[in-house]
Design an enzyme around this catalytic site. Structure first.
Site, mmCIF file in Angstrom:
data_model
loop_
_atom_site.group_PDB
_atom_site.id
_atom_site.type_symbol
_atom_site.label_atom_id
_atom_site.label_comp_id
_atom_site.label_asym_id
_atom_site.label_seq_id
_atom_site.Cartn_x
_atom_site.Cartn_y
_atom_site.Cartn_z
ATOM 1 N N HIS A 175 0.876 -1.183 0.000
ATOM 2 C CA HIS A 175 0.000 0.000 0.000
ATOM 3 C C HIS A 175 0.912 1.232 0.000
ATOM 4 C CE1 HIS A 175 -2.820 2.930 1.828
ATOM 5 N NE2 HIS A 175 -3.785 2.120 1.440
ATOM 6 N N ASP A 252 2.891 -4.673 7.840
ATOM 7 C CA ASP A 252 1.677 -3.875 7.731
ATOM 8 C C ASP A 252 0.489 -4.844 7.852
ATOM 9 O OD1 ASP A 252 -0.549 -2.516 6.931
ATOM 10 O OD2 ASP A 252 0.301 -1.740 5.063
ATOM 11 N N GLN A 255 -4.680 -5.216 6.671
ATOM 12 C CA GLN A 255 -5.677 -6.128 6.081
ATOM 13 C C GLN A 255 -5.599 -7.528 6.689
ATOM 14 O OE1 GLN A 255 -8.028 -5.108 4.117
ATOM 15 N NE2 GLN A 255 -7.232 -3.080 3.592
ATOM 16 N N LYS A 278 -10.524 -0.763 10.347
ATOM 17 C CA LYS A 278 -10.646 -1.920 9.441
ATOM 18 C C LYS A 278 -10.899 -3.197 10.237
ATOM 19 C CE LYS A 278 -7.413 0.106 6.132
ATOM 20 N NZ LYS A 278 -8.188 0.546 4.975
ATOM 21 N N CYS A 416 -4.801 2.652 -3.599
ATOM 22 C CA CYS A 416 -3.569 3.139 -2.959
ATOM 23 C C CYS A 416 -2.450 2.104 -3.060
ATOM 24 C CB CYS A 416 -3.807 3.527 -1.498
ATOM 25 S SG CYS A 416 -5.011 4.819 -1.306
#
Ligand code: PMP
Length: 457
Positions: A175, A252, A255, A278, A416
Protein backbone atom coordinates in the site's frame (compact mmCIF):
# COMPACT_ATOMS: atom_id res chain seq x y z
CA UNK A 1 -0.67 -10.76 -16.90
CA UNK A 2 -4.25 -10.94 -15.71
CA UNK A 3 -5.26 -14.29 -14.33
CA UNK A 4 -8.50 -15.46 -15.85
CA UNK A 5 -10.94 -18.25 -15.26
CA UNK A 6 -8.35 -20.96 -15.68
CA UNK A 7 -7.54 -21.19 -11.99
CA UNK A 8 -8.83 -24.66 -11.34
CA UNK A 9 -8.15 -24.28 -7.67
CA UNK A 10 -11.24 -22.18 -7.37
CA UNK A 11 -13.63 -24.34 -9.33
CA UNK A 12 -16.15 -26.19 -7.22
CA UNK A 13 -15.68 -29.89 -7.72
CA UNK A 14 -19.40 -30.60 -7.88
CA UNK A 15 -20.28 -28.24 -10.71
CA UNK A 16 -20.36 -29.88 -14.11
CA UNK A 17 -19.43 -28.11 -17.33
CA UNK A 18 -23.07 -27.68 -18.35
CA UNK A 19 -24.26 -26.23 -15.07
CA UNK A 20 -22.36 -23.04 -15.38
CA UNK A 21 -24.12 -20.66 -13.09
CA UNK A 22 -26.07 -22.52 -10.45
CA UNK A 23 -26.93 -19.57 -8.25
CA UNK A 24 -28.43 -17.28 -10.89
CA UNK A 25 -32.00 -17.85 -9.85
CA UNK A 26 -31.71 -17.09 -6.15
CA UNK A 27 -34.56 -14.95 -4.99
CA UNK A 28 -33.20 -12.20 -2.80
CA UNK A 29 -35.65 -11.27 -0.12
CA UNK A 30 -35.78 -10.83 3.62
CA UNK A 31 -34.65 -14.41 4.08
CA UNK A 32 -31.24 -13.56 2.77
CA UNK A 33 -30.27 -12.23 6.15
CA UNK A 34 -30.20 -15.75 7.50
CA UNK A 35 -27.58 -18.25 6.68
CA UNK A 36 -28.38 -21.64 5.28
CA UNK A 37 -27.33 -24.59 7.40
CA UNK A 38 -24.34 -25.47 5.29
CA UNK A 39 -22.62 -22.25 6.19
CA UNK A 40 -22.14 -23.13 9.83
CA UNK A 41 -18.49 -23.72 10.34
CA UNK A 42 -17.04 -26.87 11.76
CA UNK A 43 -13.34 -26.42 11.55
CA UNK A 44 -11.17 -29.44 11.06
CA UNK A 45 -8.11 -27.95 9.42
CA UNK A 46 -7.06 -24.84 11.29
CA UNK A 47 -7.44 -26.04 14.83
CA UNK A 48 -5.78 -29.44 14.80
CA UNK A 49 -9.07 -31.23 14.48
CA UNK A 50 -10.68 -29.40 17.40
CA UNK A 51 -14.37 -28.97 16.74
CA UNK A 52 -15.55 -25.39 16.75
CA UNK A 53 -19.02 -24.23 17.62
CA UNK A 54 -21.07 -23.30 14.59
CA UNK A 55 -20.48 -19.79 13.32
CA UNK A 56 -23.64 -17.92 14.30
CA UNK A 57 -23.86 -15.76 11.23
CA UNK A 58 -27.40 -14.50 11.74
CA UNK A 59 -26.49 -13.49 15.30
CA UNK A 60 -23.39 -11.72 14.03
CA UNK A 61 -25.31 -9.88 11.33
CA UNK A 62 -27.89 -8.68 13.80
CA UNK A 63 -25.09 -7.14 15.89
CA UNK A 64 -24.28 -4.71 13.05
CA UNK A 65 -27.19 -2.25 12.85
CA UNK A 66 -26.09 -0.72 9.54
CA UNK A 67 -26.66 -4.06 7.80
CA UNK A 68 -30.39 -3.44 8.22
CA UNK A 69 -30.10 -0.38 5.98
CA UNK A 70 -31.44 -0.25 2.48
CA UNK A 71 -29.54 1.50 -0.29
CA UNK A 72 -31.37 2.45 -3.46
CA UNK A 73 -34.29 0.42 -2.18
CA UNK A 74 -32.19 -2.74 -1.75
CA UNK A 75 -30.66 -4.33 1.35
CA UNK A 76 -27.15 -3.01 1.82
CA UNK A 77 -24.45 -5.47 0.74
CA UNK A 78 -21.25 -4.12 2.20
CA UNK A 79 -18.30 -5.48 0.24
CA UNK A 80 -15.98 -2.55 0.90
CA UNK A 81 -14.48 -3.92 4.10
CA UNK A 82 -10.93 -3.38 2.88
CA UNK A 83 -11.64 0.35 3.01
CA UNK A 84 -13.40 0.19 6.36
CA UNK A 85 -15.55 -2.28 8.25
CA UNK A 86 -18.97 -1.64 9.76
CA UNK A 87 -19.29 -1.42 13.53
CA UNK A 88 -21.11 -3.76 15.89
CA UNK A 89 -23.56 -2.29 18.40
CA UNK A 90 -21.09 -2.86 21.28
CA UNK A 91 -18.56 -0.50 19.64
CA UNK A 92 -21.23 2.15 19.05
CA UNK A 93 -22.35 1.73 22.69
CA UNK A 94 -18.79 2.00 24.01
CA UNK A 95 -18.32 5.33 22.24
CA UNK A 96 -21.65 6.68 23.44
CA UNK A 97 -21.02 5.55 27.03
CA UNK A 98 -17.59 7.13 27.04
CA UNK A 99 -18.91 10.53 26.00
CA UNK A 100 -22.07 10.27 28.05
CA UNK A 101 -20.58 8.97 31.30
CA UNK A 102 -16.84 9.46 31.75
CA UNK A 103 -15.42 11.76 29.09
CA UNK A 104 -12.20 13.21 30.47
CA UNK A 105 -8.56 13.64 29.59
CA UNK A 106 -6.28 10.80 30.68
CA UNK A 107 -3.21 10.59 32.93
CA UNK A 108 -3.82 14.10 34.25
CA UNK A 109 -6.80 15.14 36.31
CA UNK A 110 -7.00 14.33 40.01
CA UNK A 111 -10.66 13.42 39.78
CA UNK A 112 -12.94 10.45 39.29
CA UNK A 113 -13.74 10.89 35.62
CA UNK A 114 -10.10 11.22 34.66
CA UNK A 115 -9.33 8.06 36.59
CA UNK A 116 -12.15 6.22 34.84
CA UNK A 117 -11.05 7.44 31.42
CA UNK A 118 -7.42 6.55 32.16
CA UNK A 119 -8.42 3.08 33.33
CA UNK A 120 -10.46 2.54 30.17
CA UNK A 121 -7.66 3.82 27.93
CA UNK A 122 -5.05 1.59 29.58
CA UNK A 123 -7.44 -1.38 29.56
CA UNK A 124 -7.73 -0.85 25.82
CA UNK A 125 -3.95 -0.96 25.54
CA UNK A 126 -3.87 -4.20 27.56
CA UNK A 127 -6.55 -5.63 25.27
CA UNK A 128 -4.45 -4.80 22.20
CA UNK A 129 -1.41 -6.36 23.85
CA UNK A 130 -3.33 -9.63 24.30
CA UNK A 131 -4.81 -9.41 20.80
CA UNK A 132 -1.35 -9.18 19.22
CA UNK A 133 0.34 -11.51 21.69
CA UNK A 134 2.89 -8.82 22.66
CA UNK A 135 5.09 -9.55 25.65
CA UNK A 136 4.70 -6.15 27.34
CA UNK A 137 2.09 -3.41 27.48
CA UNK A 138 4.78 -0.79 26.80
CA UNK A 139 5.14 -2.25 23.32
CA UNK A 140 1.70 -0.98 22.30
CA UNK A 141 1.60 2.59 21.01
CA UNK A 142 -1.72 4.18 20.10
CA UNK A 143 -1.63 6.11 16.84
CA UNK A 144 -4.25 7.25 14.31
CA UNK A 145 -3.88 4.22 12.08
CA UNK A 146 -1.52 2.05 10.06
CA UNK A 147 -0.34 5.03 8.02
CA UNK A 148 0.70 7.02 11.05
CA UNK A 149 2.40 3.99 12.60
CA UNK A 150 4.55 3.40 9.51
CA UNK A 151 5.48 7.10 9.35
CA UNK A 152 6.46 6.95 13.00
CA UNK A 153 8.80 3.99 12.43
CA UNK A 154 10.31 5.42 9.23
CA UNK A 155 10.97 8.79 10.86
CA UNK A 156 12.36 7.49 14.15
CA UNK A 157 13.83 4.01 13.71
CA UNK A 158 14.53 4.71 10.05
CA UNK A 159 16.09 8.12 10.43
CA UNK A 160 18.49 6.94 13.13
CA UNK A 161 19.42 3.59 11.58
CA UNK A 162 19.44 4.11 7.81
CA UNK A 163 22.57 5.54 6.26
CA UNK A 164 23.92 6.25 2.81
CA UNK A 165 24.04 3.01 0.79
CA UNK A 166 21.83 1.01 3.19
CA UNK A 167 19.02 -0.97 1.62
CA UNK A 168 15.29 -1.00 2.28
CA UNK A 169 13.28 -3.90 0.82
CA UNK A 170 9.58 -3.65 0.05
CA UNK A 171 7.27 -5.98 -1.81
CA UNK A 172 5.63 -5.13 -5.10
CA UNK A 173 2.20 -5.32 -3.43
CA UNK A 174 2.62 -2.65 -0.73
CA UNK A 175 0.00 0.00 0.00
CA UNK A 176 1.27 3.54 -0.62
CA UNK A 177 1.37 3.96 3.17
CA UNK A 178 4.13 1.36 3.26
CA UNK A 179 6.00 2.82 0.29
CA UNK A 180 6.02 6.61 0.48
CA UNK A 181 7.43 7.01 4.05
CA UNK A 182 10.32 4.67 3.11
CA UNK A 183 10.86 6.36 -0.23
CA UNK A 184 11.19 9.77 1.43
CA UNK A 185 13.63 8.32 3.95
CA UNK A 186 15.57 6.61 1.19
CA UNK A 187 15.99 9.89 -0.72
CA UNK A 188 16.88 11.84 2.40
CA UNK A 189 19.55 9.35 3.45
CA UNK A 190 20.92 8.28 0.07
CA UNK A 191 19.74 4.73 0.75
CA UNK A 192 18.66 2.19 -1.85
CA UNK A 193 15.13 0.82 -2.22
CA UNK A 194 14.66 -2.65 -3.67
CA UNK A 195 11.40 -4.27 -4.63
CA UNK A 196 10.58 -7.93 -4.02
CA UNK A 197 8.73 -9.19 -7.13
CA UNK A 198 5.52 -11.19 -7.25
CA UNK A 199 4.38 -13.88 -9.66
CA UNK A 200 1.29 -13.94 -11.89
CA UNK A 201 -0.91 -15.31 -9.11
CA UNK A 202 0.12 -12.44 -6.87
CA UNK A 203 2.49 -14.33 -4.58
CA UNK A 204 5.85 -13.10 -3.35
CA UNK A 205 8.75 -14.80 -5.15
CA UNK A 206 10.73 -16.03 -2.18
CA UNK A 207 13.77 -17.06 -4.21
CA UNK A 208 14.01 -13.50 -5.57
CA UNK A 209 13.58 -12.14 -2.05
CA UNK A 210 16.47 -14.29 -0.87
CA UNK A 211 18.65 -12.86 -3.66
CA UNK A 212 17.81 -9.28 -2.65
CA UNK A 213 18.73 -9.75 1.01
CA UNK A 214 22.26 -8.86 2.05
CA UNK A 215 24.22 -7.46 4.96
CA UNK A 216 23.30 -4.00 3.60
CA UNK A 217 19.58 -4.67 4.15
CA UNK A 218 18.42 -2.61 7.14
CA UNK A 219 14.63 -2.73 6.89
CA UNK A 220 12.14 -5.04 5.19
CA UNK A 221 8.56 -3.74 5.01
CA UNK A 222 5.89 -6.28 4.08
CA UNK A 223 2.14 -6.30 4.05
CA UNK A 224 0.70 -9.31 5.88
CA UNK A 225 -2.29 -9.46 3.51
CA UNK A 226 -2.49 -7.53 0.24
CA UNK A 227 -5.36 -5.04 0.08
CA UNK A 228 -5.61 -5.59 -3.70
CA UNK A 229 -4.81 -9.26 -4.24
CA UNK A 230 -5.89 -10.70 -0.91
CA UNK A 231 -2.68 -12.76 -0.83
CA UNK A 232 -1.62 -13.87 2.64
CA UNK A 233 2.14 -13.48 2.64
CA UNK A 234 4.45 -16.02 4.31
CA UNK A 235 5.64 -13.43 6.78
CA UNK A 236 6.96 -15.84 9.42
CA UNK A 237 9.42 -17.20 6.90
CA UNK A 238 10.20 -13.78 5.45
CA UNK A 239 10.93 -12.35 8.89
CA UNK A 240 13.29 -15.27 9.60
CA UNK A 241 15.09 -14.71 6.33
CA UNK A 242 15.51 -10.97 7.02
CA UNK A 243 16.75 -11.59 10.55
CA UNK A 244 19.49 -13.86 9.24
CA UNK A 245 20.94 -10.73 7.60
CA UNK A 246 20.39 -8.54 10.65
CA UNK A 247 17.54 -6.57 9.06
CA UNK A 248 14.47 -5.34 10.97
CA UNK A 249 11.01 -6.15 9.67
CA UNK A 250 7.87 -4.02 9.73
CA UNK A 251 4.64 -5.87 9.00
CA UNK A 252 1.68 -3.88 7.73
CA UNK A 253 -1.23 -5.76 9.29
CA UNK A 254 -3.99 -3.38 8.15
CA UNK A 255 -5.68 -6.13 6.08
CA UNK A 256 -4.70 -9.00 8.36
CA UNK A 257 -5.62 -8.08 11.93
CA UNK A 258 -9.41 -8.29 11.27
CA UNK A 259 -9.12 -11.63 9.47
CA UNK A 260 -6.29 -13.71 10.93
CA UNK A 261 -5.04 -14.58 14.38
CA UNK A 262 -1.81 -12.64 14.88
CA UNK A 263 0.90 -13.35 17.41
CA UNK A 264 3.80 -10.95 17.12
CA UNK A 265 6.04 -13.08 19.33
CA UNK A 266 5.48 -16.21 17.25
CA UNK A 267 6.12 -14.16 14.13
CA UNK A 268 9.13 -12.47 15.74
CA UNK A 269 8.01 -9.25 14.01
CA UNK A 270 10.02 -6.17 14.96
CA UNK A 271 7.11 -3.85 14.19
CA UNK A 272 3.47 -4.68 13.45
CA UNK A 273 0.85 -2.05 12.62
CA UNK A 274 -2.90 -2.00 12.07
CA UNK A 275 -5.88 0.37 11.93
CA UNK A 276 -8.86 0.12 14.26
CA UNK A 277 -11.45 1.08 11.65
CA UNK A 278 -10.65 -1.92 9.44
CA UNK A 279 -11.11 -4.21 12.44
CA UNK A 280 -14.67 -3.23 13.42
CA UNK A 281 -13.40 -0.36 15.58
CA UNK A 282 -13.66 3.41 15.20
CA UNK A 283 -11.67 5.61 12.83
CA UNK A 284 -8.91 7.71 14.37
CA UNK A 285 -7.27 4.90 16.34
CA UNK A 286 -4.60 2.44 15.30
CA UNK A 287 -1.72 0.53 16.77
CA UNK A 288 2.02 0.37 16.47
CA UNK A 289 3.55 -2.69 18.08
CA UNK A 290 7.32 -2.55 18.44
CA UNK A 291 9.79 -4.71 20.32
CA UNK A 292 10.53 -2.96 23.58
CA UNK A 293 14.30 -2.86 23.05
CA UNK A 294 13.84 -1.14 19.69
CA UNK A 295 11.22 1.35 20.90
CA UNK A 296 13.47 2.28 23.81
CA UNK A 297 16.34 3.12 21.50
CA UNK A 298 14.22 5.13 19.08
CA UNK A 299 14.00 8.91 19.49
CA UNK A 300 10.54 10.37 20.17
CA UNK A 301 8.47 11.35 17.17
CA UNK A 302 5.93 14.09 17.78
CA UNK A 303 6.82 16.36 20.64
CA UNK A 304 4.60 18.02 23.22
CA UNK A 305 2.57 17.23 26.30
CA UNK A 306 2.49 13.71 27.70
CA UNK A 307 5.74 12.53 26.14
CA UNK A 308 8.04 14.37 28.55
CA UNK A 309 9.36 13.70 32.05
CA UNK A 310 10.83 17.11 32.67
CA UNK A 311 11.11 20.31 30.66
CA UNK A 312 13.26 23.37 31.27
CA UNK A 313 14.37 25.97 28.74
CA UNK A 314 17.72 24.21 28.78
CA UNK A 315 16.37 20.84 27.78
CA UNK A 316 13.81 18.06 28.03
CA UNK A 317 13.87 14.50 29.27
CA UNK A 318 11.42 12.09 27.69
CA UNK A 319 8.84 9.88 29.26
CA UNK A 320 8.98 6.10 29.39
CA UNK A 321 7.22 3.83 26.91
CA UNK A 322 4.59 4.02 25.62
CA UNK A 323 4.05 7.71 26.52
CA UNK A 324 7.28 8.72 24.76
CA UNK A 325 5.46 8.17 21.46
CA UNK A 326 2.08 9.59 22.43
CA UNK A 327 2.47 13.36 22.43
CA UNK A 328 -0.72 15.34 22.94
CA UNK A 329 -4.19 14.05 23.72
CA UNK A 330 -4.87 10.73 22.06
CA UNK A 331 -8.13 9.41 20.64
CA UNK A 332 -9.38 8.19 24.01
CA UNK A 333 -12.94 7.34 23.02
CA UNK A 334 -11.71 5.56 19.92
CA UNK A 335 -9.28 3.46 21.94
CA UNK A 336 -12.21 2.48 24.16
CA UNK A 337 -14.17 1.63 21.00
CA UNK A 338 -11.26 -0.44 19.69
CA UNK A 339 -11.26 -2.42 22.92
CA UNK A 340 -14.94 -3.23 22.36
CA UNK A 341 -14.18 -4.26 18.77
CA UNK A 342 -11.41 -6.61 19.87
CA UNK A 343 -13.66 -8.04 22.56
CA UNK A 344 -16.23 -8.69 19.88
CA UNK A 345 -13.78 -10.40 17.50
CA UNK A 346 -12.45 -12.52 20.35
CA UNK A 347 -15.93 -13.48 21.40
CA UNK A 348 -16.59 -14.77 17.90
CA UNK A 349 -13.08 -16.27 17.85
CA UNK A 350 -10.28 -15.30 15.49
CA UNK A 351 -9.81 -18.89 14.36
CA UNK A 352 -13.50 -19.15 13.49
CA UNK A 353 -13.45 -15.78 11.70
CA UNK A 354 -10.44 -16.86 9.66
CA UNK A 355 -11.92 -20.21 8.76
CA UNK A 356 -15.28 -18.72 7.77
CA UNK A 357 -13.73 -15.93 5.72
CA UNK A 358 -11.32 -18.26 3.93
CA UNK A 359 -14.25 -20.39 2.92
CA UNK A 360 -16.32 -17.36 1.86
CA UNK A 361 -13.38 -16.01 -0.14
CA UNK A 362 -13.05 -19.37 -1.89
CA UNK A 363 -16.77 -19.33 -2.66
CA UNK A 364 -16.54 -15.80 -4.10
CA UNK A 365 -13.48 -16.74 -6.18
CA UNK A 366 -15.40 -19.67 -7.62
CA UNK A 367 -18.47 -17.56 -8.32
CA UNK A 368 -16.65 -14.70 -10.03
CA UNK A 369 -14.26 -16.90 -11.96
CA UNK A 370 -17.22 -18.56 -13.67
CA UNK A 371 -18.54 -15.36 -15.23
CA UNK A 372 -17.28 -14.93 -18.79
CA UNK A 373 -15.57 -11.53 -19.14
CA UNK A 374 -14.70 -11.19 -15.45
CA UNK A 375 -10.95 -11.39 -14.90
CA UNK A 376 -9.64 -11.81 -11.39
CA UNK A 377 -6.33 -10.24 -10.41
CA UNK A 378 -4.77 -12.18 -7.56
CA UNK A 379 -5.35 -15.90 -7.58
CA UNK A 380 -2.98 -17.12 -4.88
CA UNK A 381 -4.42 -20.20 -3.16
CA UNK A 382 -3.61 -18.63 0.20
CA UNK A 383 -5.80 -15.55 0.18
CA UNK A 384 -8.48 -13.88 2.26
CA UNK A 385 -11.05 -11.12 1.90
CA UNK A 386 -9.92 -8.98 -1.03
CA UNK A 387 -10.94 -9.97 -4.55
CA UNK A 388 -9.96 -7.60 -7.35
CA UNK A 389 -11.23 -7.94 -10.87
CA UNK A 390 -11.86 -6.15 -14.14
CA UNK A 391 -14.70 -6.71 -16.56
CA UNK A 392 -13.95 -6.93 -20.29
CA UNK A 393 -15.19 -3.84 -22.11
CA UNK A 394 -16.85 -2.24 -19.08
CA UNK A 395 -15.17 0.46 -17.00
CA UNK A 396 -14.85 -0.05 -13.24
CA UNK A 397 -16.91 3.13 -12.76
CA UNK A 398 -19.79 1.70 -14.77
CA UNK A 399 -19.60 -1.61 -12.91
CA UNK A 400 -19.57 0.13 -9.52
CA UNK A 401 -22.52 2.34 -10.45
CA UNK A 402 -24.57 -0.67 -11.56
CA UNK A 403 -23.66 -2.57 -8.40
CA UNK A 404 -24.54 0.42 -6.22
CA UNK A 405 -27.98 0.49 -7.80
CA UNK A 406 -28.43 -2.99 -6.34
CA UNK A 407 -27.22 -1.85 -2.92
CA UNK A 408 -23.81 -3.48 -3.40
CA UNK A 409 -20.86 -1.40 -2.18
CA UNK A 410 -17.48 -2.19 -3.73
CA UNK A 411 -14.39 -0.08 -4.24
CA UNK A 412 -12.84 0.90 -7.54
CA UNK A 413 -9.54 2.53 -8.44
CA UNK A 414 -5.91 1.84 -7.65
CA UNK A 415 -6.63 1.08 -3.98
CA UNK A 416 -3.57 3.14 -2.96
CA UNK A 417 -1.36 0.42 -4.38
CA UNK A 418 -0.44 1.63 -7.86
CA UNK A 419 2.77 -0.43 -8.22
CA UNK A 420 0.93 -3.74 -7.93
CA UNK A 421 -1.58 -2.68 -10.58
CA UNK A 422 1.31 -1.62 -12.83
CA UNK A 423 2.66 -5.15 -12.38
CA UNK A 424 -0.56 -6.42 -13.99
CA UNK A 425 -0.64 -3.61 -16.60
CA UNK A 426 -3.86 -2.08 -15.34
CA UNK A 427 -4.77 1.24 -13.78
CA UNK A 428 -7.90 0.38 -11.89
CA UNK A 429 -9.83 -2.62 -10.58
CA UNK A 430 -13.12 -3.31 -8.91
CA UNK A 431 -12.54 -4.75 -5.45
CA UNK A 432 -14.95 -6.73 -3.35
CA UNK A 433 -13.57 -7.28 0.14
CA UNK A 434 -15.23 -9.54 2.67
CA UNK A 435 -15.67 -9.51 6.42
CA UNK A 436 -17.10 -11.89 9.02
CA UNK A 437 -20.69 -10.68 8.50
CA UNK A 438 -20.82 -11.31 4.76
CA UNK A 439 -22.75 -14.29 3.47
CA UNK A 440 -22.92 -16.45 0.38
CA UNK A 441 -26.20 -14.91 -0.70
CA UNK A 442 -24.46 -11.55 -0.96
CA UNK A 443 -21.77 -13.10 -3.13
CA UNK A 444 -24.53 -14.61 -5.26
CA UNK A 445 -26.10 -11.16 -5.65
CA UNK A 446 -22.71 -9.73 -6.67
CA UNK A 447 -22.12 -12.51 -9.19
CA UNK A 448 -25.66 -12.31 -10.47
CA UNK A 449 -25.43 -8.56 -11.06
CA UNK A 450 -21.99 -8.85 -12.65
CA UNK A 451 -23.31 -11.51 -14.97
CA UNK A 452 -26.12 -9.18 -16.04
CA UNK A 453 -23.64 -6.34 -16.56
CA UNK A 454 -21.49 -8.49 -18.85
CA UNK A 455 -24.61 -9.41 -20.84
CA UNK A 456 -25.60 -5.74 -21.24
CA UNK A 457 -22.30 -4.60 -22.80
N1 PMP B 1 -1.94 -0.73 4.55
C1 PMP B 1 -2.87 -1.44 3.92
C2 PMP B 1 -2.53 -2.81 3.41
C3 PMP B 1 -4.15 -0.90 3.75
O1 PMP B 1 -5.08 -1.61 3.12
C4 PMP B 1 -4.43 0.38 4.26
C5 PMP B 1 -5.79 1.01 4.08
N2 PMP B 1 -6.36 0.82 2.83
C6 PMP B 1 -3.41 1.07 4.92
C7 PMP B 1 -2.18 0.49 5.05
C8 PMP B 1 -3.64 2.43 5.49
O2 PMP B 1 -4.56 2.37 6.50
P1 PMP B 1 -5.11 3.71 7.20
O3 PMP B 1 -5.65 4.55 6.08
O4 PMP B 1 -6.15 3.24 8.13
O5 PMP B 1 -3.95 4.36 7.87
Amino acid sequence: MIMNRHQNDWYPSNISGGQVFPYMDHAVDAAYYFMRDNTSVVDSSNTNGRLLHPFDISGIRSDFPILQRRVNGKPLIWLDNGATTQKPQCVIDALREYYQEYNSNVHRGAHTLSKEATDAYECARRKVQMFLGASAIEEIIFVRGATEAINLVAQTYGSTNIRNGDEILLTMMEHHSNIVPWQMLQKEKGAVMKVIPINGRGEIMLDEYEKLLSSRTRVVAITHVSNVLGTINPIRKMIDMAHRYGARVLIDGAQAAPHLKVNVQDLDADFYVFSGHKAYGPTGIGVLYGKKGLLEQMPPWQKGGGMIKNVTFDGTTYNNLPDKFEAGTGSIADAVGLRAAIDYMQKVGMDRIEHYERSLTGYAMQALSMIPGVNIIGTAPDKISAISFVVDGVSPETVATRLDREGIAVRIGHHCAQPVLQRFNIKSTIRASLAMYNIREEIDMLANTLYKITKDY
